[in-house]
Design a protein around this motif. Structure first.
Motif, short mmCIF file in Angstrom:
data_model
loop_
_atom_site.label_atom_id
_atom_site.label_comp_id
_atom_site.label_asym_id
_atom_site.label_seq_id
_atom_site.Cartn_x
_atom_site.Cartn_y
_atom_site.Cartn_z
N ILE A 198 13.26 -0.82 27.73
CA ILE A 198 12.18 -0.43 28.65
C ILE A 198 12.64 0.70 29.57
N THR A 201 12.77 3.93 27.76
CA THR A 201 11.42 4.35 27.43
C THR A 201 10.70 4.95 28.63
N LEU A 254 10.40 -7.56 22.21
CA LEU A 254 9.51 -6.42 22.49
C LEU A 254 8.06 -6.79 22.17
N SER A 258 5.20 -6.97 24.86
CA SER A 258 4.05 -6.07 24.69
C SER A 258 2.74 -6.86 24.77
N ILE B 198 5.43 -3.91 34.75
CA ILE B 198 6.46 -4.30 33.79
C ILE B 198 7.32 -5.43 34.35
N SER B 258 3.46 2.15 26.38
CA SER B 258 3.41 1.24 25.22
C SER B 258 3.63 2.01 23.92
N ALA B 261 7.29 2.81 23.83
CA ALA B 261 8.10 1.61 23.56
C ALA B 261 7.97 1.21 22.09
#
Lengths: 296, 296
Positions: A198, A201, A254, A258, B198, B258, B261
């Motif tokens: 994360i 990213t 993940l 998500s 997050i 997203s 990721a």
């Protein structure tokens, strides 16, 4: 009078942060190994190790280094385990204990078990300690004080071998836990690997936005973003190897994350205040839990 | 000799961390406002403000509080702006400057502009300062020292009014930036709101995993996870309001993040080492950038 050393001759392969910390500690204490053999093939590392004087013997050939050792610990990136094992397997002494400090444990079983000679005991381990620094100069003897070490011995592993690895880490000041490799890989995927994925990213996402808006987005980095970038400064080779060697668990975490992020995004879109409040409350609960166990 | 005060009579509505810090500062300096009126309807807050002595006048009725003021700043959660504006709009003095400290700026324009009386100047602002604490006791006069304040005046806003708000924050020790509300909302969505979304999410994901594996997952909270939970301990009302009042920008940043990721997840699944390394390098670059501008 000091306790007898856990190992007569301990070979540490890979003298980065973890390996060099263990070498320093073993030399300082005397009750972890009577003799410390350090093996590293990195350019200039062997010379530096001799200067630092943190091992009794310095080697650059792993096959030679492990000869006559009753303890061997791999502290190299997990992506190199299979290659190192091919070199050392024929030279491991019968009865020797082989352990490691890798962050992924399923991959360690995959890479080491098929080459394990009869009579050599494999006790995989993961010291959950680290800093943002790497290399033989980064280590220090107190690195493992109060940190968890997770052992993942396959069922049927010789109890005496497990006890030796446990004794080594206890003398390093660590707290021991045992679990199976699959559970370990899920736990570290959520508490360490996914947060790193994360962090890497969001840095890219923000960087792209800065290009697009022509605003110096990062100038305004607030506390949330700053906290994320702190772990984004991590070592490239180590993290590439971790990601590639914990694929199933990392991809599962993940996917779970998500789904949860999308659910919260949906609540934002549809103005579901109750759902949003519940998520914030859960965050607070988890944070309070960490504070309660002194892990905050 | 001190400069003349920016405002003769400044009304601060909402004496939480930001509002009470500004009140303390204004009373200390003397050159921000000749008279500080503090208005808060929270239970017990007015009494506490009188005890603290950080305002010249303490009110619980916003309509009364703003009367005769040449400066008004809303420091309440952004979800309450429309309701507060309905109360105060008829009582705002002609020529007064209305500003705020809300974390979302599109919503502030949406909620305030339709009710703005002719001759009252709206200069929305966002001091990017805060701690994990809230309430009138949490404030301190140096909170804004060296922090950014972003002003988002709509085009055509009276230059004198903008200059007054800018002077107030400069005297608070802040650094001023001006941008349009849409850009502001995107910037804070990526550097602050998305990291919070997050953080709340990963806490829930980890909590669910702990239930499922019956492992005390959080016991092993590594540095990545710990850094994330630090911001998950934030105030529920404030963050619910921020999420609900920055929907388009937050959902856009969540979508961008997203995608990024998932792209990194795909590279992990297919073993694309180069892509993974590139992302880690970008993380390091962003981190180094923050260190270079002293925002790390």
């Amino acid at each position: 009078m000091a306790d007898a050393p856990v190992f007569q001759r301990l070979c540490i392969i890979g003298l980065g942060l973890i390996g060099s910390s263990l070498a320093r500690l073993a030399r300082e204490r005397g009750d972890i190994a009577a003799t410390v053999v350090a093996c590293d093939t990195g350019p200039g590392v062997a010379a530096r190790l001799r200067e630092l004087g943190i091992a009794d013997v310095v080697e650059t050939d792993a096959a030679r280094a492990v000869q006559g050792c009753d303890g061997v610990i791999l502290c190299v990136p997990v992506g190199t385990f299979a290659a190192v094992m091919r070199q050392i397997a024929p030279h491991l002494a019968p009865g020797a204990v082989l352990t490691d400090s890798g962050s992924t444990k399923g991959s360690v079983l995959r890479d080491l078990v098929p080459l394990l000679p009869a009579g050599v005991h494999l006790v995989p381990g993961h010291p959950m300690a680290g800093t943002e620094h790497s290399g033989p100069d980064a280590g220090f003897a107190t690195l493992f004080q109060g940190r968890y070490v997770i052992l993942t011995p396959p069922s049927g592993t010789d109890a005496g071998a497990v006890a030796k690895v446990a004794a080594m880490w206890e003398r390093a000041g660590a707290m021991l836990e045992t679990m199976d490799a699959t559970t370990h890989d899920k736990v570290v995927a959520i508490v360490s690997h996914l947060p790193h994925l994360i962090a890497f990213t969001i840095c890219s996402t923000a960087d792209d936005l800065a290009q697009e808006t022509q605003e110096q987005v990062l100038k305004f980095a607030a506390s949330g973003f700053r906290d994320f970038t702190r772990i984004a400064a991590s070592d490239v080779n180590m993290w590439r190897d971790i990601f590639l060697n914990n694929r199933p668990a990392l991809l599962e975490m993940l996917a779970r994350f998500s789904e949860d992020a999308q659910a919260l995004g949906r609540a934002v879109r549809w103005g579901e205040a109750g759902f949003i409040e519940d998520r914030i409350h859960r965050g607070q609960k988890v944070r309070r839990g960490l504070i309660a166990i002194n892990q905050a």
